[in-house]
Motif scaffolding. Structure first.
Motif, PDB file in Angstrom:
ATOM      1  N   GLU A  92      42.177 -48.405-105.444  1.00 20.79           N
ATOM      2  CA  GLU A  92      43.403 -48.356-106.416  1.00 20.79           C
ATOM      3  C   GLU A  92      44.376 -47.210-106.323  1.00 20.79           C
ATOM      4  N   GLU A  93      43.827 -46.218-106.318  1.00 19.14           N
ATOM      5  CA  GLU A  93      44.666 -44.802-106.252  1.00 19.14           C
ATOM      6  C   GLU A  93      45.394 -44.735-104.955  1.00 19.14           C
ATOM      7  N   ASN A  94      44.794 -45.353-103.811  1.00 21.28           N
ATOM      8  CA  ASN A  94      45.659 -45.472-102.658  1.00 21.28           C
ATOM      9  C   ASN A  94      46.950 -46.141-102.740  1.00 21.28           C
ATOM     10  N   LEU A  95      46.756 -47.411-103.341  1.00 21.89           N
ATOM     11  CA  LEU A  95      47.937 -48.356-103.607  1.00 21.89           C
ATOM     12  C   LEU A  95      48.840 -47.641-104.488  1.00 21.89           C
ATOM     13  N   LEU A  96      48.683 -46.834-105.354  1.00 18.52           N
ATOM     14  CA  LEU A  96      49.370 -46.118-106.315  1.00 18.52           C
ATOM     15  C   LEU A  96      50.265 -44.895-105.213  1.00 18.52           C
ATOM     16  N   MET A  97      49.782 -44.408-104.419  1.00 16.94           N
ATOM     17  CA  MET A  97      50.437 -43.491-103.682  1.00 16.94           C
ATOM     18  C   MET A  97      51.542 -44.305-102.780  1.00 16.94           C
ATOM     19  N   GLY A  98      51.306 -45.613-102.667  1.00 11.83           N
ATOM     20  CA  GLY A  98      52.649 -46.347-101.892  1.00 11.83           C
ATOM     21  C   GLY A  98      53.640 -46.172-102.816  1.00 11.83           C
ATOM     22  N   ILE A 158      48.283 -51.483 -95.009  1.00  9.82           N
ATOM     23  CA  ILE A 158      49.350 -52.490 -95.112  1.00  9.82           C
ATOM     24  C   ILE A 158      49.879 -52.752 -96.605  1.00  9.82           C
ATOM     25  N   ALA A 159      48.722 -52.933 -97.467  1.00  9.56           N
ATOM     26  CA  ALA A 159      49.028 -53.195 -98.746  1.00  9.56           C
ATOM     27  C   ALA A 159      49.780 -51.881 -99.366  1.00  9.56           C
ATOM     28  N   ARG A 160      49.361 -50.554 -99.064  1.00  8.09           N
ATOM     29  CA  ARG A 160      50.052 -49.557 -99.557  1.00  8.09           C
ATOM     30  C   ARG A 160      51.406 -49.290 -99.242  1.00  8.09           C
ATOM     31  N   ALA A 161      51.632 -49.728 -97.929  1.00 10.78           N
ATOM     32  CA  ALA A 161      52.950 -49.737 -97.460  1.00 10.78           C
ATOM     33  C   ALA A 161      53.927 -50.672 -98.111  1.00 10.78           C
ATOM     34  N   LEU A 162      53.325 -51.784 -98.481  1.00 13.09           N
ATOM     35  CA  LEU A 162      54.031 -53.036 -99.207  1.00 13.09           C
ATOM     36  C   LEU A 162      54.417 -52.357-100.689  1.00 13.09           C
ATOM     37  N   MET A 163      53.577 -51.475-101.264  1.00 15.48           N
ATOM     38  CA  MET A 163      53.959 -51.003-102.499  1.00 15.48           C
ATOM     39  C   MET A 163      55.089 -50.518-102.634  1.00 15.48           C
ATOM     40  N   SER A 164      55.828 -49.856-101.627  1.00 14.91           N
ATOM     41  CA  SER A 164      57.069 -49.408-101.795  1.00 14.91           C
ATOM     42  C   SER A 164      58.374 -50.542-101.759  1.00 14.91           C
ATOM     43  N   ARG A 165      57.931 -51.654-101.847  1.00 12.64           N
ATOM     44  CA  ARG A 165      58.812 -52.860-101.741  1.00 12.64           C
ATOM     45  C   ARG A 165      60.066 -52.551-100.526  1.00 12.64           C
ATOM     46  N   PRO A 166      59.272 -52.408 -99.397  1.00 11.80           N
ATOM     47  CA  PRO A 166      60.203 -52.316 -98.033  1.00 11.80           C
ATOM     48  C   PRO A 166      60.857 -53.335 -97.894  1.00 11.80           C
ATOM     49  N   LYS A 167      62.072 -53.412 -97.342  1.00 11.18           N
ATOM     50  CA  LYS A 167      62.969 -54.177 -96.426  1.00 11.18           C
ATOM     51  C   LYS A 167      62.386 -54.231 -95.126  1.00 11.18           C
ATOM     52  N   LEU A 168      61.983 -53.434 -94.535  1.00  8.13           N
ATOM     53  CA  LEU A 168      61.461 -53.414 -93.157  1.00  8.13           C
ATOM     54  C   LEU A 168      60.164 -52.752 -93.108  1.00  8.13           C
ATOM     55  N   LEU A 169      58.897 -53.569 -92.565  1.00 12.40           N
ATOM     56  CA  LEU A 169      57.709 -53.203 -92.512  1.00 12.40           C
ATOM     57  C   LEU A 169      57.295 -52.801 -90.949  1.00 12.40           C
ATOM     58  N   LEU A 170      56.874 -51.446 -90.871  1.00 13.89           N
ATOM     59  CA  LEU A 170      56.562 -51.063 -89.420  1.00 13.89           C
ATOM     60  C   LEU A 170      55.109 -51.048 -89.540  1.00 13.89           C
ATOM     61  N   LEU A 171      54.688 -51.655 -88.445  1.00 18.17           N
ATOM     62  CA  LEU A 171      53.015 -51.819 -88.079  1.00 18.17           C
ATOM     63  C   LEU A 171      52.603 -51.221 -86.809  1.00 18.17           C
ATOM     64  N   ASP A 172      52.003 -50.404 -87.094  1.00 18.14           N
ATOM     65  CA  ASP A 172      51.423 -49.401 -85.518  1.00 18.14           C
ATOM     66  C   ASP A 172      49.936 -49.853 -85.386  1.00 18.14           C
ATOM     67  N   GLU A 173      50.034 -50.562 -84.284  1.00 16.39           N
ATOM     68  CA  GLU A 173      48.521 -51.123 -83.841  1.00 16.39           C
ATOM     69  C   GLU A 173      47.668 -51.562 -84.813  1.00 16.39           C
ATOM     70  N   PRO A 174      48.130 -52.482 -85.666  1.00 17.34           N
ATOM     71  CA  PRO A 174      47.343 -53.071 -86.903  1.00 17.34           C
ATOM     72  C   PRO A 174      45.721 -53.737 -86.267  1.00 17.34           C
ATOM     73  N   SER A 175      45.729 -53.997 -85.112  1.00 23.78           N
ATOM     74  CA  SER A 175      44.508 -54.709 -84.603  1.00 23.78           C
ATOM     75  C   SER A 175      43.403 -53.792 -83.853  1.00 23.78           C
ATOM     76  N   LEU A 176      43.845 -52.439 -83.826  1.00 20.69           N
ATOM     77  CA  LEU A 176      43.155 -51.432 -83.384  1.00 20.69           C
ATOM     78  C   LEU A 176      41.690 -51.233 -83.765  1.00 20.69           C
ATOM     79  N   GLY A 177      40.629 -51.374 -82.878  1.00 22.83           N
ATOM     80  CA  GLY A 177      39.430 -51.106 -83.253  1.00 22.83           C
ATOM     81  C   GLY A 177      38.763 -51.980 -84.088  1.00 22.83           C
TER      82      GLY A 177
END
Length: 238
Positions: A98-104, A148-167
Motif C-alpha cells: 500500500e505504501e508503494n502505491l501511495l508513492m505513485g 505497474i499499479a504504482r505507475a497508474l496511481m499518477s493517472r497517466p495519459k501515457l504509460l511506459l513499460l520497460d520489459e514487463p515480462s523480464l524474468g
C-alpha cells in the motif's frame, strides 16, 4: 490531423563517445499501444529513459502532446501525464504494498488516492491480499504488478513499460499481458519496450524494431508477427 501524444524526431543519444541511438523517429498516438522490440543491448531502455532526460538527447527533439520536453525536468514530465514501470521493477522493498502505491501519487497529489487504490486492487486482486506486506516479500510477478499499479496511481495519459515480462514465468507473463489488454480496452495509451516479441506484437497496434540503436522496421503488430525477418530474429523462426 491529430497531434501524436509522443513523438521522437531524429533523436541521437550518446554515452560518452558511444552513440546509443541514431536518428530515431517514432510516434505514439493517443489510445494506441505501440511496441518497441529488439535484442538485448539494442538501445530500447535508453530510448525509453531519454523521455525523462536520463540520458539527455544530443540531437533531435522529443515532443509530448506537441510540446518539446527534451530539456524539461523529470518532475515536470511525470506531473504532466507520463508514468513509467521501469525495467527491474524498482519497487521500494521495505515499504508495504500500500505504501508503494501511495508513492505513485507524488506527481499529482493524493486527492484521488482512495478511489485509485481501489481501482488498482480491482485490476490486481493479489495486491489487495498483500497490501500490508513489505514489497520485498512478493514474488517477481507480484512485484511487476505492483510496479505497474504504482505507475497508474499518477493517472497517466501515457504509460511506459520497460520489459514487463523480464524474468517471469510464462503463466505470469500471460497474466501481465492480459491486464495490459484490460488497460488498452479502457483507453490507456501504452508504449511498451519488450524482448518478448511474441507477446508484444500480439498486444500492439503498431511496432518498431530497433537494431543497434536504429529503427530497422515498422508496421502493425500483426504485420510484423508474420514478417520473415522478425520471425527469424525474434520469434525463433516459429
Amino acid at each position: 490531423m491529430s497531434v501524436p501524444l509522443l513523438e521522437f524526431r531524429d533523436v541521437d543519444v550518446f554515452y560518452g563517445p558511444i552513440q546509443a541511438l541514431k536518428g530515431i523517429s517514432l510516434t505514439v498516438n493517443e489510445g494506441e499501444t505501440v511496441a518497441l522490440i529488439g535484442a538485448n543491448g539494442a538501445g530500447k531502455s535508453t530510448l525509453l529513459m531519454s523521455i525523462f532526460g536520463q540520458p539527455r538527447i544530443a540531437r533531435g527533439q522529443i515532443f509530448y502532446r506537441g510540446e518539446a520536453i527534451s530539456h524539461k525536468s523529470t518532475h515536470f514530465i511525470a506531473s504532466n501525464g507520463i508514468a513509467q514501470a521501469p525495467e527491474g521493477r524498482r519497487i521500494f522493498p521495505d515499504m508495504t504494498v500500500e505504501e508503494n502505491l501511495l508513492m505513485g501519487t507524488i506527481p499529482i497529489g493524493d486527492r484521488h488516492q482512495k478511489e485509485d487504490k481501489a481501482r488498482m486492487y480491482q485490476l490486481f486482486p493479489i495486491l489487495e491480499e498483500r497490501r500490508a506486506q513489505r514489497a520485498m516479500t512478493l514474488s517477481g510477478g507480484e512485484q511487476q504488478m505492483l510496479a505497474i499499479a504504482r505507475a497508474l496511481m499518477s493517472r497517466p495519459k501515457l504509460l511506459l513499460l520497460d520489459e514487463p515480462s523480464l524474468g517471469l514465468a510464462p503463466l505470469v507473463v500471460r497474466q501481465i499481458f492480459d491486464t495490459l489488454r484490460t488497460l488498452t480496452a479502457q483507453g490507456m495509451t501504452l508504449f511498451l519496450v519488450e524482448q518478448n516479441a511474441n507477446h508484444a506484437l500480439r498486444l500492439s497496434d503498431r511496432a518498431y524494431v530497433l537494431v543497434n540503436g536504429e529503427i530497422r522496421l515498422t508496421g502493425s503488430g500483426q504485420a510484423l508477427l508474420v514478417d520473415p525477418e522478425v520471425r527469424r530474429a525474434y520469434l525463433g523462426g516459429a
